[in-house]
Design a protein around this motif. Structure first.
Motif, PDB file in Angstrom:
ATOM      1  N   GLN A 240      65.258   1.716  30.818  1.00 53.98           N
ATOM      2  CA  GLN A 240      64.510   2.029  29.602  1.00 53.98           C
ATOM      3  C   GLN A 240      63.206   2.925  30.091  1.00 53.98           C
ATOM      4  O   GLN A 240      62.690   3.944  29.645  1.00 53.98           O
ATOM      5  CB  GLN A 240      64.357   0.772  28.823  1.00 53.98           C
ATOM      6  N   ARG A 241      62.594   2.395  30.941  1.00 52.12           N
ATOM      7  CA  ARG A 241      61.195   3.275  31.443  1.00 52.12           C
ATOM      8  C   ARG A 241      61.536   4.693  31.901  1.00 52.12           C
ATOM      9  O   ARG A 241      60.856   5.589  31.617  1.00 52.12           O
ATOM     10  CB  ARG A 241      60.770   2.424  32.531  1.00 52.12           C
TER      11      ARG A 241
ATOM     12  N   GLU B  50      61.981   6.621  28.683  1.00 52.44           N
ATOM     13  CA  GLU B  50      60.566   7.001  28.263  1.00 52.44           C
ATOM     14  C   GLU B  50      60.066   7.990  29.120  1.00 52.44           C
ATOM     15  O   GLU B  50      59.360   8.901  28.397  1.00 52.44           O
ATOM     16  CB  GLU B  50      59.863   5.978  28.305  1.00 52.44           C
TER      17      GLU B  50
ATOM     18  N   ARG C 276      52.994   7.581  40.224  1.00 52.43           N
ATOM     19  CA  ARG C 276      53.509   6.186  39.869  1.00 52.43           C
ATOM     20  C   ARG C 276      54.382   5.656  40.693  1.00 52.43           C
ATOM     21  O   ARG C 276      55.004   6.449  41.396  1.00 52.43           O
ATOM     22  CB  ARG C 276      54.066   6.259  38.201  1.00 52.43           C
TER      23      ARG C 276
ATOM     24  N   ASP D 257      63.802   0.574  36.255  1.00 49.19           N
ATOM     25  CA  ASP D 257      64.169   0.098  34.543  1.00 49.19           C
ATOM     26  C   ASP D 257      64.613   1.391  34.089  1.00 49.19           C
ATOM     27  O   ASP D 257      64.079   2.323  33.900  1.00 49.19           O
ATOM     28  CB  ASP D 257      63.220  -0.483  33.972  1.00 49.19           C
TER      29      ASP D 257
ATOM     30  N   VAL E 190      60.623   4.091  39.662  1.00 53.49           N
ATOM     31  CA  VAL E 190      61.171   3.323  38.612  1.00 53.49           C
ATOM     32  C   VAL E 190      62.518   2.752  38.682  1.00 53.49           C
ATOM     33  O   VAL E 190      63.385   3.564  38.911  1.00 53.49           O
ATOM     34  CB  VAL E 190      61.079   4.417  37.383  1.00 53.49           C
TER      35      VAL E 190
END
Length: 482
Positions: free
Chosen positions: A147-148, A151, A140, A145, A143
């Motif tokens: 919040q991401r 998760e 991926r 963010d 990241v």
């Protein structure tokens, strides 16, 4: 030695030389973590520069992440960061992929997060060259963010940082802060910091051999998920107690303040100074720094250069903490009232603990002593009693100082914030227990007792606005100590 771009060694030497030369003209060098401190200390040995170590505290924005105790069929191993191609070898991403191959078990998968946008396929192709199956690889993009990221920490079962070398290693610190089990490289600042903690050694891998990483990953999985989560929580609590970010920043600001103004804050003969910092290339968590009192010389037109920067910085810090301090003050007032106490505040100015102790000593034990005399008395007691009865040196519990003498010298200075070691010294020096009531509802009260029996002796009672201020607590009529 692990960079994969043209002339990497030559460019690295040039960068290092510039850092060393900058440190050589500085009065204070700040290093993030024990690895960087050791590296720069050896290079500055001839110039005898003082090195101030900062070990990043945990990330509070991830402290409330809640993990399910349900086991997954597949065991997801996370490695993340900025997946720049030239850093693949340095960050040990190939080690991560090869360790999954060594496990020879299709129920394991590697989640790689950090590919440059639009280049996920290229990153996947590089990792597949390590022999990992496509069915066991997830790639991926980086990241940004928060919040991401939260998760992601809930999705994974384990985070690994197999870097061949790492200045500190904030990605692993983020994962630990979120309560995700971790394995980190021993050749990293974070790994060296963990080694000094109870249980910390079991989270550190001293090898770049994929077989060793595979063995450690399998050992982690053999434990129940509940046990894995409990162990990382214990490690995080131990880390937070040992490496309090606010306390270290407080010590650094106090050190810079004394360098600019001198011990007695006299300005006439103060020389201009520069402070250099050797930081890891990673972003450090510096959103919260404790309040510290500065004189408003700027208003008189007598403050220039670095001193202006420090004064402006303090204004921002005060504005940033004001709302939280008000909330904490109200919380402490409510808690103290429930326990039968009223707050007796003081002027602070970096001496709040000593003001509060001074008032308590006079009220409880009839000892009249000014805050500055009390400071000198406690420091002298600590100088004469540097160890616990079992031989453990008190310096083991001190952060941000190069030696026990440097710590005591700092604590002698007017305006230096008192800490837990000072409370220990006060309890033993005056042969009394000290009861500290916190403003934080989830924190338990703390009782500091001397190293000998003091049965029947009334305790001193202090209130603590978390990382901000100490006050004296006076029993109300009909209260517990009345």
């Amino acid at each position: 030695m692990h960079k994969n771009y043209p002339s990497a060694i030559a460019k690295g030497e040039g960068k290092n030389r510039a850092e060393v030369e900058l440190c050589q003209i500085a009065d204070l060098v700040v290093a993030v973590g024990p690895k960087l401190k050791h590296a720069i200390s050896s290079q500055l040995r001839s110039s005898r520069r003082e090195i101030f170590q900062l070990v990043p505290g945990s990330f509070t924005e991830f402290s409330d992440v809640e993990h399910s105790e349900q086991e997954n069929v597949n065991f997801k191993v996370l490695t993340f960061g900025r997946g720049d191609f030239e850093d693949f070898s340095l960050k040990g991403y190939d080690i991560a992929a090869q360790s999954i191959v060594e496990l020879q078990d299709s129920s394991y998968s590697l989640v790689f997060v950090g590919a440059p946008d639009g280049r996920q396929d290229e990153v996947a192709e590089i990792l597949l060259q390590s022999g990992i199956s496509k069915n066991q690889l997830i790639v991926r993009s980086f990241v940004k963010d928060k919040q991401r990221l939260r998760e992601l920490f809930c999705e994974a079962d384990l985070a690994i940082m197999p870097s061949r070398t790492e200045g500190f290693g904030l990605t692993a610190l983020e994962a630990m802060s979120a309560g995700l089990p971790i394995l980190v490289s021993g050749n990293s600042g974070f790994g060296k910091a963990l080694r000094g903690l109870p249980m910390g050694e079991s989270f550190v891998i001293d090898s770049d051999d994929p077989k060793e990483w595979a063995k450690a990953i399998a050992t982690i999985r053999q434990k129940s998920r509940t046990r894995r989560l409990e162990e990382i929580q214990r490690l995080r609590r131990s880390y937070d107690e040992r490496f309090c970010w606010e306390r270290q920043c407080q010590a650094l600001v106090a050190r810079m303040w004394r360098m600019v103004y001198g011990k007695n804050k006299k300005r006439k003969k103060t020389t201009r100074r520069t402070t250099s910092a050797i930081w890891s290339v990673e972003k450090t968590q510096a959103d919260t720094v404790p309040q510290n009192d500065f004189e408003n010389d700027a208003a008189k037109g007598s403050i220039t250069g670095e001193a202006i920067f420090l004064a402006l910085q303090q204004i921002l810090l005060e504005a940033r903490t004001e709302s939280s301090k008000t909330e904490l003050s109200q919380a402490l007032k409510r808690t103290a009232l429930e326990k039968g106490f009223a707050i007796s505040d003081n002027q602070g100015q970096g001496n709040c603990m000593f003001f509060a102790l001074s008032e308590q000593l006079e009220r409880i034990k009839g000892i009249q002593m000014s805050h500055d005399e009390l400071r000198r008395t406690i420091v002298q007691h600590l100088r004469e009693n540097p160890s616990l009865p079992d031989g453990t040196e008190l310096f083991h519990f001190v952060d941000g100082y190069s030696s026990w003498d440097a710590y005591l010298t700092s604590m002698l200075a007017n305006g230096t914030w008192g800490d837990h070691v000072i409370l220990h010294g006060a309890a033993n020096c005056f042969q009394t227990c000290i009861h500290v009531i916190s403003s934080l509802p989830h924190r338990h009260d703390v009782m500091i007792c001397p190293e000998f029996d003091v049965t029947g002796s009334n305790r001193l009672v202090l209130g603590h606005l978390h990382e901000l201020h100490y006050v004296s607590l006076i029993p109300q009529k009909g209260g517990k100590d009345d």
